[in-house]
Design an enzyme around this catalytic site. Structure first.
Site, PDB file in Angstrom:
ATOM      1  N   TYR A  19      31.068  68.036  57.410  1.00 53.31           N
ATOM      2  CA  TYR A  19      29.841  67.464  57.963  1.00 53.31           C
ATOM      3  C   TYR A  19      29.109  66.659  56.888  1.00 53.31           C
ATOM      4  O   TYR A  19      28.696  65.519  57.116  1.00 53.31           O
ATOM      5  CB  TYR A  19      28.947  68.580  58.528  1.00 53.31           C
ATOM      6  CG  TYR A  19      27.585  68.087  58.933  1.00 53.31           C
ATOM      7  CD1 TYR A  19      27.433  67.262  60.040  1.00 53.31           C
ATOM      8  CD2 TYR A  19      26.457  68.433  58.200  1.00 53.31           C
ATOM      9  CE1 TYR A  19      26.177  66.791  60.409  1.00 53.31           C
ATOM     10  CE2 TYR A  19      25.207  67.968  58.558  1.00 53.31           C
ATOM     11  CZ  TYR A  19      25.071  67.147  59.653  1.00 53.31           C
ATOM     12  OH  TYR A  19      23.834  66.669  60.002  1.00 53.31           O
ATOM     13  N   GLU A  41      19.085  69.369  66.514  1.00 53.65           N
ATOM     14  CA  GLU A  41      17.998  69.692  65.577  1.00 53.65           C
ATOM     15  C   GLU A  41      16.925  70.544  66.249  1.00 53.65           C
ATOM     16  O   GLU A  41      16.361  71.429  65.615  1.00 53.65           O
ATOM     17  CB  GLU A  41      17.374  68.417  65.001  1.00 53.65           C
ATOM     18  CG  GLU A  41      18.277  67.601  64.114  1.00 53.65           C
ATOM     19  CD  GLU A  41      18.685  68.254  62.801  1.00 53.65           C
ATOM     20  OE1 GLU A  41      18.131  69.310  62.434  1.00 53.65           O
ATOM     21  OE2 GLU A  41      19.579  67.702  62.140  1.00 53.65           O
ATOM     22  N   TRP A  49      20.913  75.336  59.913  1.00 51.13           N
ATOM     23  CA  TRP A  49      21.723  74.258  60.467  1.00 51.13           C
ATOM     24  C   TRP A  49      23.161  74.734  60.654  1.00 51.13           C
ATOM     25  O   TRP A  49      23.825  74.345  61.601  1.00 51.13           O
ATOM     26  CB  TRP A  49      21.650  73.023  59.578  1.00 51.13           C
ATOM     27  CG  TRP A  49      22.516  71.911  60.082  1.00 51.13           C
ATOM     28  CD1 TRP A  49      23.591  71.361  59.451  1.00 51.13           C
ATOM     29  CD2 TRP A  49      22.417  71.221  61.335  1.00 51.13           C
ATOM     30  NE1 TRP A  49      24.164  70.372  60.237  1.00 51.13           N
ATOM     31  CE2 TRP A  49      23.456  70.274  61.395  1.00 51.13           C
ATOM     32  CE3 TRP A  49      21.543  71.324  62.420  1.00 51.13           C
ATOM     33  CZ2 TRP A  49      23.642  69.428  62.486  1.00 51.13           C
ATOM     34  CZ3 TRP A  49      21.735  70.478  63.499  1.00 51.13           C
ATOM     35  CH2 TRP A  49      22.775  69.549  63.522  1.00 51.13           C
TER      36      TRP A  49
END
Length: 186
Positions: A19, A41, A49
Site C-alpha cells: 500500500y 477513511e 488504517w
C-alpha cells in the site's frame, strides 16, 4: 541487494508495504477512487488504517465495488445486510454515513463537475510536499484539512473530521508526507 528505506509506519507486513509503495501519497484525480478512499477513511475513524486496509477487499464486495450510484440508493434492507457482514467494520453510524456521503458526493459532482475538481481546489490542484524528516514531523491535521472538513460537514457529510480528511489528503496524494529518506522521494 539494497534494502528500500520506507516510512516506518508501513513495515508491519507486505500488505502495508505494498500500500505504501504503490498507493499512499500518489495523486488520485478520479472520482471513483476518491470516493473509495473517502469511505474507507470514514470507517477508519477511531481505528487503525491497517484494520481497514486488511478488510478493503471485503468492503469492495460489500459496497458494490464502491459504485457511487448504487451506494447512494441503499435502503434499510441493504443497510441491515451490511451490518451483518463480518468482513467489514459493522458500525451502524458509519454504514449509514456511507449512504449519506454517497448522496452528498453526487451533489458535489453536480455542482463542480466532479468531486476531484472540488477537493483538489483546496490545494490549488497540486500536491503539497511537506518533506517531513521523521514521522514526528507529520501533522494529524492542518488548516486545509480543517477547511475541507468544515465544508464537507456543511454539505451533509458524516465522519469527515479534520483528522479523517488529513488522512484522506495523504492517501490520495493531495499532500506528500513520505519521510525524507523514504525511497519514494528519490
Amino acid at each position: 541487494m539494497t534494502t528500500k528505506i520506507r516510512c516506518a509506519w508501513c513495515e508491519k507486513d507486505d500488505l502495508y508495504r505494498d500500500y505504501h509503495d504503490n498507493e499512499w501519497g500518489k495523486p488520485v484525480y478520479d472520482d471513483p477512487s476518491l470516493f473509495e478512499f473517502l469511505i474507507l477513511e470514514t470507517f477508519q475513524a477511531g481505528l487503525s488504517w491497517y484494520t481497514v486496509l486488511a478488510k478493503r477487499e471485503n468492503f469492495r464486495k460489500a459496497f458494490d465495488n464502491f459504485d457511487l450510484k448504487k451506494v447512494s440508493e441503499y435502503n434499510e434492507s441493504k443497510i441491515e445486510e451490511l451490518l451483518q457482514n463480518e468482513g467489514i467494520i459493522r458500525n451502524k453510524l458509519k454504514v449509514r454515513a456511507t449512504v449519506t456521503n454517497a448522496q452528498a458526493f453526487i451533489k458535489i459532482q453536480e455542482e463542480f463537475g466532479s468531486f476531484s475538481k472540488y477537493i483538489w481546489n483546496f490545494v490549488n490542484g497540486k500536491p503539497i510536499d511537506n518533506k517531513p524528516k521523521t514521522l514526528k514531523d507529520v501533522p494529524a491535521t492542518t488548516s486545509i484539512s480543517d477547511a475541507i472538513s468544515k465544508d464537507l460537514k456543511k454539505r451533509g457529510f458524516k465522519f469527515v473530521g479534520s483528522t479523517v480528511m488529513y488522512a484522506h489528503m495523504q492517501a490520495t496524494g493531495m499532500v506528500n508526507d513520505h519521510v525524507e529518506d523514504c525511497f519514494t522521494r528519490v
